[in-house]
Scaffold this motif. Sequence first.
Motif, short mmCIF file in Angstrom:
data_model
loop_
_atom_site.label_atom_id
_atom_site.label_comp_id
_atom_site.label_asym_id
_atom_site.label_seq_id
_atom_site.Cartn_x
_atom_site.Cartn_y
_atom_site.Cartn_z
N GLY A 3 -0.32 -19.12 -10.06
CA GLY A 3 0.11 -19.54 -8.74
C GLY A 3 -1.05 -19.66 -7.78
O GLY A 3 -2.23 -19.68 -8.17
N GLN A 4 -0.73 -19.73 -6.49
CA GLN A 4 -1.78 -19.92 -5.49
C GLN A 4 -2.74 -18.75 -5.45
O GLN A 4 -3.96 -18.94 -5.34
N ASP A 27 -6.66 -19.12 -6.08
CA ASP A 27 -7.67 -18.72 -5.09
C ASP A 27 -8.64 -17.71 -5.68
O ASP A 27 -9.86 -17.79 -5.46
N HIS A 59 -1.60 -26.53 -13.86
CA HIS A 59 -2.52 -25.47 -14.25
C HIS A 59 -2.58 -25.36 -15.78
O HIS A 59 -1.56 -25.12 -16.42
N ASP A 86 -4.96 -30.34 1.85
CA ASP A 86 -3.87 -30.09 0.91
C ASP A 86 -2.52 -30.35 1.53
O ASP A 86 -1.51 -30.20 0.86
N ARG A 122 -0.65 -28.74 3.55
CA ARG A 122 0.30 -27.65 3.58
C ARG A 122 0.23 -26.92 4.91
O ARG A 122 -0.82 -26.81 5.52
N PRO A 150 1.61 -16.88 0.79
CA PRO A 150 1.75 -17.26 -0.60
C PRO A 150 2.72 -16.37 -1.35
O PRO A 150 2.74 -15.17 -1.18
N THR A 196 3.11 -21.99 -2.80
CA THR A 196 2.34 -21.41 -1.73
C THR A 196 3.09 -20.36 -0.96
O THR A 196 2.49 -19.49 -0.36
N SER A 252 -9.93 -22.75 0.91
CA SER A 252 -8.80 -23.58 1.32
C SER A 252 -8.32 -23.09 2.68
O SER A 252 -8.67 -21.99 3.13
N GLU A 310 -5.34 -22.15 3.48
CA GLU A 310 -4.53 -20.95 3.29
C GLU A 310 -5.39 -19.71 3.11
O GLU A 310 -5.09 -18.64 3.63
N GLU A 311 -6.48 -19.85 2.34
CA GLU A 311 -7.39 -18.71 2.16
C GLU A 311 -8.00 -18.29 3.49
O GLU A 311 -8.12 -17.09 3.79
#
Length: 495
Positions: free
Chosen positions: A148-149, A153, A178, A343, A345, A353, A360, A456, A458-459
Amino acid sequence: MPAHRGRRWPLYLLVLASDAMATASACAIAALAVPWSAGPTDHLVFAVVGLSVVLGVLIARGVYAQARLQIAPGVADGIVALAAGLLVAGVCLLALSAVGPLAPRIPASQVGTLIGLSIVLVPTFRAAALGMAHTAARTRRVLVVGSGQVAGDLARQLGRSRLVDVVGIVDDQPADGHAVVGTVDDLPNLCRRLNVDRVVIAFSRRHPSTSAEVLLALEGNVDVDVVVRYYQLAGWASRLHDVAGLSLLSLGRRPRPAAAACKRSFDIVTAAVLLVVLSPLLVAVAAAVKATSPGPVFFRQVRVGRHQRRFRITKFRTMTVGADPGPGPHDDGGGGGLSSGSDGRSLDGSGGPSPDGGGTGAPAAAAGDRGADLRTPLSTVPDRQRMTRVGHLLRRSAIDELPQLFNVLAGHMSVVGPRPFVPDECDGLSGWAERRFDVRPGMTGLWQVCGQHELSFEELCRLDVQYATSWSLRTDARILARTPARLVRGSAPGR
């Protein structure tokens, strides 16, 4: 079996060897450079005792055991424990010089010089050793469990280190797009076949109770690391403890008002001192900016600060004025709005996440149909042709950020904190992501030392929230210790 596993040093032994060389150098300088009435024998005794005590204290305090546990140790990771260990070693040497049998041979002046030099030389030697570690030390071969995300990451972060080789991802039900090298049941065979050193568990869709037996079979053969369930809340200040055999992760308390006062005092003193010390450089840069292109010396832009109050950030101008608008908000030549996100998002109040590895957990639906148009600070690179002659150098070295020290003095920013967003970058933020506004934005922070433009969106937001919810003075010290290395590596021009 790959040759590197037999020829190269374990990383923690390389760290120990570099510390021994640094301490020996400090002992030699302290013995010879500072005048004291001693003969060659006294010099030798001082060097042997000093080296033995320093390394003995660091070993006893678990400095090298901690380095062994880390997948990719850095100089700043144990800087606080290292400094504390060196100070304890200094106290032990002072005790020997005062009451021990070696009292006549170890003057206090030499002890102080040794510890002072060690505090400088040990991190310097470590940095050099870790810089050459990709040729001298064994590369850690890592398998990531989950697709997953969070797992993605993590794999990207580990892959950025020259000390780590991510050999693949393992999952029973991999997320779309993936590729995996096998299932969880295949782990023992995969570890043997791929010569894996560590397995990192990052939220596979398989239920943990059915994975435990497989993971237990790895014990004694490979090291296993587990991403904590509520990783958004856990920070460097979190501690593991035991209750009746059950491991609990203590997230720690919110910093007390005294800690916040200390942080603000540190900001004021640091900004004032740096502005005075760096004033010749600031004047020279201002003259260079003015001489190489027409326009103002400084670039000012509205940013969102603590409690979502807006302020104007100050930087040295690095772009030409009056050129065609560039693509991003940090384009200080008068550029326009943000480009679309990398991305597409958004971040809403759904908790970030999803820990089960499925997507996410921060769906664009929270922003309606505009999720695909969400603009982020990480997808924009300004037009290099619009940079001035000195602009390239200023951005590459981050010197253009130095005027933000005035923002720190004014209370708009802190030395360490989340990244200061422009208003448009906050459009997709709500719920948990807004916790980043609980603290002042910073000139440096987790976002910078953990990857900066390689992250990213999100990160970036996760790191900002993690800092805001778990910051401490110790955390700030570690971030500041990591920042010089990041500046040496340089920054992408789209900062």
